[in-house]
Scaffold this motif. Sequence first.
Motif, PDB file in Angstrom:
ATOM      1  N   LEU A  36      -4.061  16.498  41.894  1.00  0.00           N
ATOM      2  CA  LEU A  36      -5.039  16.258  40.836  1.00  0.00           C
ATOM      3  C   LEU A  36      -6.299  15.608  41.396  1.00  0.00           C
ATOM      4  O   LEU A  36      -6.231  14.713  42.250  1.00  0.00           O
ATOM      5  CB  LEU A  36      -4.456  15.353  39.753  1.00  0.00           C
ATOM      6  N   SER A  37      -7.435  16.017  40.869  1.00  0.00           N
ATOM      7  CA  SER A  37      -8.682  15.321  41.152  1.00  0.00           C
ATOM      8  C   SER A  37      -8.704  14.001  40.384  1.00  0.00           C
ATOM      9  O   SER A  37      -7.888  13.777  39.473  1.00  0.00           O
ATOM     10  CB  SER A  37      -9.877  16.180  40.731  1.00  0.00           C
ATOM     11  N   PHE A  38      -9.644  13.123  40.723  1.00  0.00           N
ATOM     12  CA  PHE A  38      -9.777  11.885  39.960  1.00  0.00           C
ATOM     13  C   PHE A  38     -10.111  12.187  38.495  1.00  0.00           C
ATOM     14  O   PHE A  38      -9.620  11.504  37.588  1.00  0.00           O
ATOM     15  CB  PHE A  38     -10.860  10.991  40.567  1.00  0.00           C
ATOM     16  N   GLU A  39     -10.944  13.202  38.268  1.00  0.00           N
ATOM     17  CA  GLU A  39     -11.300  13.564  36.898  1.00  0.00           C
ATOM     18  C   GLU A  39     -10.064  14.003  36.113  1.00  0.00           C
ATOM     19  O   GLU A  39      -9.896  13.630  34.947  1.00  0.00           O
ATOM     20  CB  GLU A  39     -12.356  14.680  36.902  1.00  0.00           C
ATOM     21  N   GLU A  40      -9.206  14.787  36.736  1.00  0.00           N
ATOM     22  CA  GLU A  40      -7.982  15.235  36.064  1.00  0.00           C
ATOM     23  C   GLU A  40      -7.023  14.068  35.835  1.00  0.00           C
ATOM     24  O   GLU A  40      -6.436  13.926  34.756  1.00  0.00           O
ATOM     25  CB  GLU A  40      -7.320  16.329  36.890  1.00  0.00           C
ATOM     26  N   ALA A  41      -6.872  13.214  36.841  1.00  0.00           N
ATOM     27  CA  ALA A  41      -5.952  12.077  36.716  1.00  0.00           C
ATOM     28  C   ALA A  41      -6.414  11.091  35.656  1.00  0.00           C
ATOM     29  O   ALA A  41      -5.588  10.430  35.010  1.00  0.00           O
ATOM     30  CB  ALA A  41      -5.811  11.374  38.067  1.00  0.00           C
ATOM     31  N   ALA A  42      -7.731  10.983  35.451  1.00  0.00           N
ATOM     32  CA  ALA A  42      -8.257  10.047  34.454  1.00  0.00           C
ATOM     33  C   ALA A  42      -7.847  10.424  33.040  1.00  0.00           C
ATOM     34  O   ALA A  42      -7.897   9.582  32.133  1.00  0.00           O
ATOM     35  CB  ALA A  42      -9.779   9.973  34.555  1.00  0.00           C
ATOM     36  N   THR A  43      -7.436  11.666  32.812  1.00  0.00           N
ATOM     37  CA  THR A  43      -7.058  12.106  31.468  1.00  0.00           C
ATOM     38  C   THR A  43      -5.629  11.707  31.101  1.00  0.00           C
ATOM     39  O   THR A  43      -5.231  11.862  29.941  1.00  0.00           O
ATOM     40  CB  THR A  43      -7.165  13.635  31.340  1.00  0.00           C
ATOM     41  N   LEU A  44      -4.856  11.181  32.041  1.00  0.00           N
ATOM     42  CA  LEU A  44      -3.419  11.007  31.830  1.00  0.00           C
ATOM     43  C   LEU A  44      -2.995   9.755  31.054  1.00  0.00           C
ATOM     44  O   LEU A  44      -2.027   9.820  30.272  1.00  0.00           O
ATOM     45  CB  LEU A  44      -2.685  11.003  33.183  1.00  0.00           C
ATOM     46  N   PRO A  45      -3.629   8.581  31.212  1.00  0.00           N
ATOM     47  CA  PRO A  45      -3.008   7.344  30.731  1.00  0.00           C
ATOM     48  C   PRO A  45      -2.725   7.258  29.247  1.00  0.00           C
ATOM     49  O   PRO A  45      -1.765   6.587  28.852  1.00  0.00           O
ATOM     50  CB  PRO A  45      -4.010   6.262  31.155  1.00  0.00           C
ATOM     51  N   THR A  46      -3.518   7.878  28.388  1.00  0.00           N
ATOM     52  CA  THR A  46      -3.253   7.782  26.950  1.00  0.00           C
ATOM     53  C   THR A  46      -2.685   9.075  26.393  1.00  0.00           C
ATOM     54  O   THR A  46      -1.540   9.113  25.923  1.00  0.00           O
ATOM     55  CB  THR A  46      -4.525   7.384  26.180  1.00  0.00           C
ATOM     56  N   ALA A  47      -3.443  10.162  26.441  1.00  0.00           N
ATOM     57  CA  ALA A  47      -3.002  11.407  25.792  1.00  0.00           C
ATOM     58  C   ALA A  47      -1.764  11.989  26.440  1.00  0.00           C
ATOM     59  O   ALA A  47      -0.783  12.322  25.760  1.00  0.00           O
ATOM     60  CB  ALA A  47      -4.140  12.425  25.804  1.00  0.00           C
ATOM     61  N   ALA A  48      -1.766  12.129  27.764  1.00  0.00           N
ATOM     62  CA  ALA A  48      -0.610  12.715  28.434  1.00  0.00           C
ATOM     63  C   ALA A  48       0.611  11.815  28.298  1.00  0.00           C
ATOM     64  O   ALA A  48       1.730  12.288  28.019  1.00  0.00           O
ATOM     65  CB  ALA A  48      -0.917  12.963  29.898  1.00  0.00           C
ATOM     66  N   LEU A  49       0.407  10.510  28.486  1.00  0.00           N
ATOM     67  CA  LEU A  49       1.538   9.587  28.423  1.00  0.00           C
ATOM     68  C   LEU A  49       2.122   9.515  27.013  1.00  0.00           C
ATOM     69  O   LEU A  49       3.338   9.404  26.835  1.00  0.00           O
ATOM     70  CB  LEU A  49       1.086   8.202  28.884  1.00  0.00           C
ATOM     71  N   THR A  50       1.264   9.593  25.996  1.00  0.00           N
ATOM     72  CA  THR A  50       1.751   9.630  24.622  1.00  0.00           C
ATOM     73  C   THR A  50       2.587  10.885  24.381  1.00  0.00           C
ATOM     74  O   THR A  50       3.663  10.829  23.763  1.00  0.00           O
ATOM     75  CB  THR A  50       0.575   9.579  23.637  1.00  0.00           C
TER      76      THR A  50
END
Length: 357
Positions: free
Chosen positions: A151-165
């Motif tokens: 993952l790029s940093f931009e892709e990884a930045a999307t994970l903490p709330t939406a993906a984790l939820t």
Amino acid sequence: MKSYHLTHKGAGLAGLTVKEHDIPVPGPNAVLMRVRASAFNYRDLLIMRGMYPLAIKPGGIQLCDGAGEIVATGPGVTRAKIGDRVAVNTLVKWIDGPFGGWDPTAHIPAWIDGPDGGFHFASQIGGTLDGLLTEYALLNEETIVHIPDHLSFEEAATLPTAALTAWNALVGGSRPLQAGETVLTLGSGGVALFALQLAKLFGARVIMTTSSDEKAERLKALGADDVVTNYRTTPNWHEEVRKLMGGRGVDHVVETTSPGTFEQSMKTLAPDGQITLVGWLPSDVAKIDYATIGMNLATLRGIYAGSRAHFSAMNRAIAQGRLKPVIDRVFPFEDAKAAYRYYEEARPFGKVVISQN
């Protein structure tokens, strides 16, 4: 260093200001992260509008989601080294095991594991604590999670709330998703898109609802098995879902627009199914059919994001499946206000990200 601060909850975009600071030096058990990307969630608009139900730090740095690289570590740090690529878990006091015992005075985000609960007094990145719309972030080492290499940093930045939820909704409860089961998720927001992608990693069938044929085609391209379109003009869309299931119903519902769609979501459930409530999207519908819950022997869960253990497990699944988050648009750091406007007005399909690469 520069960062974006909101004067107070409900201040609107006019209250978002840029400030300059000295780059902080990490103390014991702390790390300094060079923020490479941060991402928006619906909560960020609620904070701007003064509608977010949790406490907010006046003048705090905004956005809870972000990823970057460790550029300095303090004494005693064991979970990271300089050069590590990491993301940040949003909540505090949930590292592993049951979630409870929130300390409202805590200043270390550390929800590491366990069931969720008691979040009303939770310290949160981008809430009671400074967020990640900044060039550098000083963090306790317990908050960070290493990100998948692909993952790029931009892709990884999307994970903490939406993906984790989405991950917590699918596997975090007492009835985790199994291969071959069916998941229903509503709309095409961030949580719904991640629920689709993650459920497919588990070998599940995914049914989605959306408002247009164009979005339906995009959802199918991402792997949705069936899409019920025009739910706004189809008052009994749950009947269409049950038809797709041969009358049996679905095993899991990720309910992202409660309570306005809650009653119909319940009516899509198979016996012993599970419905997970996500977020606080406003609705003027308050009816709950408790008979439907009882007759279906349904499990009802309310969740908020996930623990650090959830995050690590999710990242292993993402790495194994080579999952790539859906990004609608990337803005540069200096155009943060334009990014806010776009996120609020454009109804993006996928995440809106601010990059500092």
